[in-house]
Design a protein around this motif. Structure first.
Motif, short mmCIF file in Angstrom:
data_model
loop_
_atom_site.label_atom_id
_atom_site.label_comp_id
_atom_site.label_asym_id
_atom_site.label_seq_id
_atom_site.Cartn_x
_atom_site.Cartn_y
_atom_site.Cartn_z
N GLY A 183 0.83 -1.20 0.00
CA GLY A 183 0.00 0.00 0.00
C GLY A 183 0.86 1.25 0.00
N ARG A 184 1.88 1.21 0.82
CA ARG A 184 2.80 2.35 0.86
C ARG A 184 3.59 2.47 -0.44
N TYR A 185 3.84 1.34 -1.04
CA TYR A 185 4.50 1.34 -2.35
C TYR A 185 3.64 2.07 -3.36
N LEU A 186 2.35 1.84 -3.32
CA LEU A 186 1.45 2.49 -4.30
C LEU A 186 1.32 3.99 -4.04
N ILE A 187 1.24 4.38 -2.78
CA ILE A 187 1.11 5.82 -2.52
C ILE A 187 2.44 6.52 -2.84
N THR A 188 3.55 5.82 -2.62
CA THR A 188 4.84 6.37 -3.01
C THR A 188 4.91 6.53 -4.53
N PHE A 189 4.40 5.54 -5.22
CA PHE A 189 4.36 5.62 -6.68
C PHE A 189 3.50 6.79 -7.14
N TRP A 190 2.35 6.93 -6.49
CA TRP A 190 1.46 8.04 -6.83
C TRP A 190 2.17 9.39 -6.71
N CYS A 191 2.89 9.56 -5.63
CA CYS A 191 3.60 10.82 -5.39
C CYS A 191 4.79 10.96 -6.33
N GLY A 192 5.43 9.87 -6.66
CA GLY A 192 6.53 9.92 -7.62
C GLY A 192 6.03 10.27 -9.01
N LEU A 193 4.89 9.67 -9.35
CA LEU A 193 4.26 9.95 -10.64
C LEU A 193 3.91 11.43 -10.76
N ASN A 194 3.60 12.03 -9.62
CA ASN A 194 3.25 13.45 -9.58
C ASN A 194 4.37 14.32 -10.14
N THR A 195 5.61 13.87 -9.94
CA THR A 195 6.74 14.62 -10.50
C THR A 195 7.13 14.07 -11.87
N LEU A 196 7.09 12.76 -12.02
CA LEU A 196 7.45 12.16 -13.31
C LEU A 196 6.59 12.70 -14.45
N ARG A 197 5.33 12.95 -14.16
CA ARG A 197 4.42 13.47 -15.19
C ARG A 197 4.87 14.84 -15.69
N ARG A 198 5.51 15.60 -14.80
CA ARG A 198 5.99 16.92 -15.22
C ARG A 198 7.29 16.79 -16.01
N MET A 199 8.11 15.77 -15.65
CA MET A 199 9.34 15.55 -16.40
C MET A 199 9.03 15.03 -17.80
N TYR A 200 8.06 14.13 -17.87
CA TYR A 200 7.67 13.51 -19.14
C TYR A 200 6.16 13.53 -19.30
#
Lengths: 193, 193
Positions: free
Chosen positions: B158-175
């Motif tokens: 579960g924490r892996y998924l929320i971490t992914f969600w937050c990481g995606l929040n920045t990755l989406r701006r990079m790409y």
DNA sequence: TTAATTTTGTAATGATTGATACATAAATAG
DNA sequence: CTATTTATGTATCAATCATTACAAAATTAA
């Protein structure tokens, strides 16, 4: 050289200013904040940095780029580069609470600056991409040496690590707790093996 | 009921204000920005929201909590809840570029507010934890049904998924790129299987 | 109709913003 | 010693900040 001697060295101002920017971000940091933190008055401040607040922020970002370059150099000399990268992630867990709350100033900047300042945004994105590139290269190298079982494309894995880094940037604020972070970091690093 | 009729409905002001906050964040959004976006002048604005800027931001955050509650309700009725969660992540890839750049207003708030406003920070962190809890529960359920091979603790996942969600929040701006994000999302979701 | 009530629009409020102007301090070159 | 140069500290700038004050508008209850 003629002239009144410099009290406030450029590098020192940047260092002190960086601390404030790191905590409060760009917009919420006022010139008054910076003057209080650096000790330099408006006179010295604008005499040193003609570009004002924005220039100092840029310098603060550049300082982090230098720190990254230093790490990359260390990595290039390392016998086990991938382990060095993993240990870097592992070292995050044991940071002070305040460090968790500050997070990564580059990742913070990408989030903050998107619709605020194109230059600062692009600078920060560029740095994250360079870090990603470093991850990817280290994974490629390790794969060539036959030390990686996973069949996943190194490019995807490099992006996985930078995504993790950015995710960790928020997770650390949710759980500024050594044990929580340690478990999470180990689990995520296990994917690269 | 007596009195001059209301032109600017609370909900509408919050909706319009949310769009600005989502893009520029809390600190960089001025009252002038909000008045321009909502159409309401200072009179209507402060008559409706005695708490001013901060109250409207809080309402904008609450609106996202409601959206989350709606998703959670849908999830509770779903036959394949984990697939619904995965599809939610998958749907991110095909969003418009502007949506990528905006990211998640809750994750943005956690990053922005840490040293700025304790209440807003805590509100946003709380919501992310509730989302994480939803992930964790869905994974637990799926595991009980024997549909999950992985031996990893659901709490970690579960924490892996929320971490992914937050990481995606920045990755989406990079790409902000459909293909890049699609590959990345699929790779990360494969861990939950 | 009139009184009561609420919203709206506009004009202020004082505080703070980032930046500049400028006199003075403090050094060195000649 | 003097002229030159540079850094510093302070005063000040116009612009913008979030918020308040208040009169006019627009409704309904009586």
């Amino acid at each position: 050289m003629r002239g009144r001697p410099t009290i406030y060295q450029d590098a020192n101002i940047v260092k002190k200013a960086q601390e404030v920017f790191w905590q409060k971000g760009y917009s919420a940091t006022s010139l008054s904040d910076l003057q209080k933190a650096t000790g330099a008055g408006a006179g010295s401040f604008y005499n040193t940095f003609k570009g004002g607040k924005k220039e100092v922020f840029q310098k603060a970002i550049e300082e982090r780029l230098l720190a990254f370059d230093a790490f990359k150099k260390e990595l290039s000399k390392s016998e086990f580069p991938l382990e060095l990268i993993k240990d870097f992630f592992r070292s995050i867990a044991s940071a002070e609470e305040n460090e968790h709350l500050k997070g990564c100033i580059i990742a913070n900047t990408v989030v903050e600056m998107t619709f605020i300042d194109d230059n600062l945004e692009a600078d920060a994105v560029q740095i994250l991409k360079e870090v990603e590139q470093m991850f990817t290269q280290a994974i490629k190298d390790e794969k060539l040496k036959g030390n990686l079982k996973t069949q996943t494309d190194p490019e995807i894995l490099g992006r996985y690590l930078i995504t993790f880094w950015c995710g960790l940037n928020t997770l650390r604020r949710m759980y500024p707790d050594k044990n929580v972070l340690k478990n999470q970091i180990e689990m995520q690093l296990a994917v690269i093996s």
